[in-house]
Design a protein around this motif. Sequence first.
Motif, PDB file in Angstrom:
ATOM      1  N   PHE A   1      59.989  82.193  44.830  1.00 48.58           N
ATOM      2  CA  PHE A   1      59.052  81.225  44.269  1.00 48.58           C
ATOM      3  C   PHE A   1      59.795  80.310  43.298  1.00 48.58           C
ATOM      4  O   PHE A   1      60.672  80.754  42.556  1.00 48.58           O
ATOM      5  CB  PHE A   1      57.918  81.926  43.514  1.00 48.58           C
ATOM      6  CG  PHE A   1      57.125  82.909  44.353  1.00 48.58           C
ATOM      7  CD1 PHE A   1      55.961  82.506  44.979  1.00 48.58           C
ATOM      8  CD2 PHE A   1      57.572  84.217  44.512  1.00 48.58           C
ATOM      9  CE1 PHE A   1      55.234  83.412  45.746  1.00 48.58           C
ATOM     10  CE2 PHE A   1      56.861  85.120  45.269  1.00 48.58           C
ATOM     11  CZ  PHE A   1      55.681  84.720  45.898  1.00 48.58           C
ATOM     12  N   VAL A   2      59.436  79.045  43.325  1.00 44.41           N
ATOM     13  CA  VAL A   2      59.903  78.092  42.322  1.00 44.41           C
ATOM     14  C   VAL A   2      58.661  77.487  41.686  1.00 44.41           C
ATOM     15  O   VAL A   2      57.841  76.863  42.370  1.00 44.41           O
ATOM     16  CB  VAL A   2      60.782  76.990  42.938  1.00 44.41           C
ATOM     17  CG1 VAL A   2      61.106  75.918  41.901  1.00 44.41           C
ATOM     18  CG2 VAL A   2      62.081  77.593  43.489  1.00 44.41           C
ATOM     19  N   ASN A   3      58.516  77.713  40.400  1.00 42.46           N
ATOM     20  CA  ASN A   3      57.318  77.273  39.677  1.00 42.46           C
ATOM     21  C   ASN A   3      56.046  77.756  40.378  1.00 42.46           C
ATOM     22  O   ASN A   3      55.083  76.999  40.582  1.00 42.46           O
ATOM     23  CB  ASN A   3      57.315  75.747  39.515  1.00 42.46           C
ATOM     24  CG  ASN A   3      58.448  75.280  38.622  1.00 42.46           C
ATOM     25  OD1 ASN A   3      58.841  75.973  37.688  1.00 42.46           O
ATOM     26  ND2 ASN A   3      58.996  74.105  38.909  1.00 42.46           N
ATOM     27  N   ASP A   4      56.100  79.043  40.768  1.00 43.00           N
ATOM     28  CA  ASP A   4      54.977  79.760  41.383  1.00 43.00           C
ATOM     29  C   ASP A   4      54.617  79.293  42.788  1.00 43.00           C
ATOM     30  O   ASP A   4      53.627  79.748  43.359  1.00 43.00           O
ATOM     31  CB  ASP A   4      53.727  79.696  40.496  1.00 43.00           C
ATOM     32  CG  ASP A   4      53.860  80.574  39.253  1.00 43.00           C
ATOM     33  OD1 ASP A   4      54.522  81.618  39.359  1.00 43.00           O
ATOM     34  OD2 ASP A   4      53.333  80.194  38.203  1.00 43.00           O
TER      35      ASP A   4
ATOM     36  N   ASP B   1      57.752  71.642  43.229  1.00 42.19           N
ATOM     37  CA  ASP B   1      57.075  71.059  42.074  1.00 42.19           C
ATOM     38  C   ASP B   1      58.064  71.001  40.912  1.00 42.19           C
ATOM     39  O   ASP B   1      58.575  72.030  40.468  1.00 42.19           O
ATOM     40  CB  ASP B   1      55.850  71.899  41.685  1.00 42.19           C
ATOM     41  CG  ASP B   1      54.762  71.871  42.747  1.00 42.19           C
ATOM     42  OD1 ASP B   1      54.656  70.841  43.433  1.00 42.19           O
ATOM     43  OD2 ASP B   1      54.040  72.866  42.897  1.00 42.19           O
ATOM     44  N   TYR B   2      58.319  69.786  40.431  1.00 41.08           N
ATOM     45  CA  TYR B   2      59.314  69.637  39.363  1.00 41.08           C
ATOM     46  C   TYR B   2      58.701  69.928  37.998  1.00 41.08           C
ATOM     47  O   TYR B   2      57.578  69.531  37.705  1.00 41.08           O
ATOM     48  CB  TYR B   2      59.894  68.216  39.350  1.00 41.08           C
ATOM     49  CG  TYR B   2      60.894  68.000  38.235  1.00 41.08           C
ATOM     50  CD1 TYR B   2      62.201  68.463  38.362  1.00 41.08           C
ATOM     51  CD2 TYR B   2      60.526  67.367  37.051  1.00 41.08           C
ATOM     52  CE1 TYR B   2      63.126  68.281  37.343  1.00 41.08           C
ATOM     53  CE2 TYR B   2      61.445  67.190  36.025  1.00 41.08           C
ATOM     54  CZ  TYR B   2      62.731  67.649  36.173  1.00 41.08           C
ATOM     55  OH  TYR B   2      63.649  67.488  35.164  1.00 41.08           O
ATOM     56  N   ASP B   3      59.458  70.655  37.187  1.00 43.21           N
ATOM     57  CA  ASP B   3      59.065  70.911  35.809  1.00 43.21           C
ATOM     58  C   ASP B   3      60.351  71.062  35.010  1.00 43.21           C
ATOM     59  O   ASP B   3      61.289  71.735  35.442  1.00 43.21           O
ATOM     60  CB  ASP B   3      58.223  72.197  35.717  1.00 43.21           C
ATOM     61  CG  ASP B   3      57.522  72.316  34.362  1.00 43.21           C
ATOM     62  OD1 ASP B   3      58.177  72.041  33.335  1.00 43.21           O
ATOM     63  OD2 ASP B   3      56.343  72.691  34.337  1.00 43.21           O
ATOM     64  N   LYS B   4      60.407  70.418  33.843  1.00 46.08           N
ATOM     65  CA  LYS B   4      61.618  70.529  33.022  1.00 46.08           C
ATOM     66  C   LYS B   4      61.904  71.983  32.656  1.00 46.08           C
ATOM     67  O   LYS B   4      63.056  72.367  32.460  1.00 46.08           O
ATOM     68  CB  LYS B   4      61.476  69.686  31.762  1.00 46.08           C
ATOM     69  CG  LYS B   4      61.595  68.190  32.003  1.00 46.08           C
ATOM     70  CD  LYS B   4      61.580  67.418  30.699  1.00 46.08           C
ATOM     71  CE  LYS B   4      61.775  65.928  30.963  1.00 46.08           C
ATOM     72  NZ  LYS B   4      61.781  65.150  29.691  1.00 46.08           N
TER      73      LYS B   4
ATOM     74  N   PHE C   1      64.762  78.186  33.533  1.00 48.54           N
ATOM     75  CA  PHE C   1      65.822  77.184  33.390  1.00 48.54           C
ATOM     76  C   PHE C   1      65.282  75.949  32.686  1.00 48.54           C
ATOM     77  O   PHE C   1      64.198  75.450  33.014  1.00 48.54           O
ATOM     78  CB  PHE C   1      66.362  76.764  34.762  1.00 48.54           C
ATOM     79  CG  PHE C   1      67.020  77.873  35.529  1.00 48.54           C
ATOM     80  CD1 PHE C   1      68.366  78.140  35.390  1.00 48.54           C
ATOM     81  CD2 PHE C   1      66.280  78.657  36.406  1.00 48.54           C
ATOM     82  CE1 PHE C   1      68.968  79.159  36.099  1.00 48.54           C
ATOM     83  CE2 PHE C   1      66.873  79.687  37.130  1.00 48.54           C
ATOM     84  CZ  PHE C   1      68.223  79.934  36.968  1.00 48.54           C
ATOM     85  N   SER C   2      66.045  75.449  31.741  1.00 45.76           N
ATOM     86  CA  SER C   2      65.736  74.174  31.106  1.00 45.76           C
ATOM     87  C   SER C   2      66.520  73.098  31.844  1.00 45.76           C
ATOM     88  O   SER C   2      67.757  73.125  31.887  1.00 45.76           O
ATOM     89  CB  SER C   2      66.141  74.197  29.625  1.00 45.76           C
ATOM     90  OG  SER C   2      65.926  72.928  29.045  1.00 45.76           O
TER      91      SER C   2
ATOM     92  N   LEU D   1      69.648  67.251  33.561  1.00 46.18           N
ATOM     93  CA  LEU D   1      70.314  67.630  34.813  1.00 46.18           C
ATOM     94  C   LEU D   1      69.980  66.668  35.961  1.00 46.18           C
ATOM     95  O   LEU D   1      70.626  66.687  37.004  1.00 46.18           O
ATOM     96  CB  LEU D   1      69.921  69.055  35.222  1.00 46.18           C
ATOM     97  CG  LEU D   1      70.542  70.178  34.408  1.00 46.18           C
ATOM     98  CD1 LEU D   1      70.110  71.539  34.941  1.00 46.18           C
ATOM     99  CD2 LEU D   1      72.064  70.091  34.404  1.00 46.18           C
ATOM    100  N   HIS D   2      68.948  65.828  35.771  1.00 45.39           N
ATOM    101  CA  HIS D   2      68.582  64.797  36.751  1.00 45.39           C
ATOM    102  C   HIS D   2      68.352  65.401  38.146  1.00 45.39           C
ATOM    103  O   HIS D   2      68.943  64.965  39.138  1.00 45.39           O
ATOM    104  CB  HIS D   2      69.663  63.711  36.825  1.00 45.39           C
ATOM    105  CG  HIS D   2      70.045  63.148  35.496  1.00 45.39           C
ATOM    106  ND1 HIS D   2      69.150  62.494  34.682  1.00 45.39           N
ATOM    107  CD2 HIS D   2      71.231  63.167  34.824  1.00 45.39           C
ATOM    108  CE1 HIS D   2      69.761  62.113  33.563  1.00 45.39           C
ATOM    109  NE2 HIS D   2      71.024  62.518  33.620  1.00 45.39           N
ATOM    110  N   LEU D   3      67.492  66.387  38.211  1.00 41.92           N
ATOM    111  CA  LEU D   3      67.227  67.072  39.475  1.00 41.92           C
ATOM    112  C   LEU D   3      65.909  66.653  40.118  1.00 41.92           C
ATOM    113  O   LEU D   3      65.470  67.264  41.089  1.00 41.92           O
ATOM    114  CB  LEU D   3      67.222  68.590  39.256  1.00 41.92           C
ATOM    115  CG  LEU D   3      68.548  69.215  38.796  1.00 41.92           C
ATOM    116  CD1 LEU D   3      68.395  70.721  38.636  1.00 41.92           C
ATOM    117  CD2 LEU D   3      69.668  68.911  39.780  1.00 41.92           C
ATOM    118  N   GLU D   4      65.280  65.601  39.587  1.00 38.97           N
ATOM    119  CA  GLU D   4      63.977  65.198  40.116  1.00 38.97           C
ATOM    120  C   GLU D   4      64.053  64.874  41.615  1.00 38.97           C
ATOM    121  O   GLU D   4      63.188  65.289  42.397  1.00 38.97           O
ATOM    122  CB  GLU D   4      63.434  63.981  39.360  1.00 38.97           C
ATOM    123  CG  GLU D   4      63.042  64.257  37.919  1.00 38.97           C
ATOM    124  CD  GLU D   4      64.207  64.129  36.945  1.00 38.97           C
ATOM    125  OE1 GLU D   4      63.961  64.095  35.735  1.00 38.97           O
ATOM    126  OE2 GLU D   4      65.377  64.058  37.408  1.00 38.97           O
TER     127      GLU D   4
END
Length: 542
Positions: free
Chosen positions: A94-97, A74-77, A57-58, A62-65
Amino acid sequence: MIEDIQVSFGKGLSVITGETGAGKSILLDALGLLLGNRADLDSLRDKEQKCTIEAHFSLDNLHLESLFETLAFDYDKHTVVRREILPGGKSRAFVNDSPVGLQALSQLGTRLIDIHSQHQTLQLAETDFQFQLLDALAQNFKGLQEYREAYQKFQIAEKALQALIDFQKSASKEQEFDTFQLEELEQAALKPGVQETLEETVEQLSNVEDIQQQLSQAIALLDHEEMGVLKQLNQIRQALQAVTGFSKDYQELFERTESARIELFDISTALQNTAERLEADPETLAKANEQLQRIYFLQKKHNVQSVEALIAHRDQLAHKVLRVLNLSDEIQSKQQSRDQAFEYAKEIAEQLHKSRLAIIPELEKQLREIVSQLGMQHARFQIVLTATETFDKYGRSRVEVQFSANKGLPFGLLKKMASGGELSRVMLAVKAVLAKHMRLPTIIFDEIDTGISGEVAKQMADVLDTLSQSLQVIAITHLPQIAAKGQHHLKVYKETLENTTRTQLTVLQETERITELAEMLGGKTLTDAAMAHARDLLTNKQ
């Protein structure tokens, strides 16, 4: 069965077509797993192998920080969500591993993908959804956040006040008994060491005659004129004094004897003084014994073993009794805090109510215009917003969406007055309105076009096309009018290899799209007319 498929969805409108049973639902089920749905082992072809679903997902704009921070992700664009179903039925996400729980994954999933199906039209009747629509148009995001913070403070103040009132009710019932117990403990004149002192006093005064007799005997043995210890020790002292000049050893013995004589003389004096002071004192004995028995009684009553424990209990009772006496002042202070929190929350709630009332005419107009395009020319909306006396998470308002599908029909609740097909078109209109006023996630429309055709299908295609200019839209459709509007066209189909049927997905190029549209128009037998119509749909899709 899907063995291995990779697909990338571009910006704008992507359409997915395919025959019934080709496997489009499998794609939606896979996305559902990524959104936190429960895993179903029966959906796996080979239950002995691990199944992996992964999506990229890009998150730009979306301002999801803050959501990532709340969920401890862990936030990643460029965010990667992965779900693994293991042999035996267990699954991992998993989200961002980083491993995550399904509940947290579901919270994130609702902000990434909105899967819209006919079943989802039931949301139209939900209060949450209706307020979301009103507040999006009224731009109440900041005000709603301020209200909820104020409402939470009011709830906390209300809860604290009620707890204090409840405590006062229960404490008042116990106040008389607590006061009695406190007075009982205070009358005992408790202080550290008092029990030991009283016990010694009682023991001594209870045995005064025996003590006097023993003291007299000790004095006699020390001071008897001929046989007393002091008399004999004095003779020993004189004998040693006569020989001190002969040796240091004799001198040392003399000095030690002298020290003993002096000590015994002091003891004799002390014994005489003590004997003179010691006398029977029935009154003092009675008082000491009475106070000691009171201490024993209190220790048994309060189930403690020491005076120090009684003192601690006395101090606790004193604090409790004093607090109850001062509760009226404390309750009055809490009431003032509660009232202030109430007035502030009420003020913001009234502002929210006014802002919602102000945008209702515009919302009704926009919905009416869009559903008119979708073949419901006489449909009307009436959004009724009334003020309430009670608070909830949206303020002090109650909303009711009423609907009339045709001329002459009275307004009624939307869920009762609209058919399934009409509800689907209304929901599409709602999503189109929302897209103008808030950043929606990717929307997937699952056969929202069921039951429509002709000009209405063309208008629905136009609405989807307009919607896709604000966000990524994916439409699973059976209508060529909608399929032709897509900037990207994907086809789901089945193929059989080595006696195994697999679902495949392919991106159609222009020539392939013409063929697909022609089949959607006229069936597998391709006619010149169907091909020409398909070319015309693609040529004039703008």
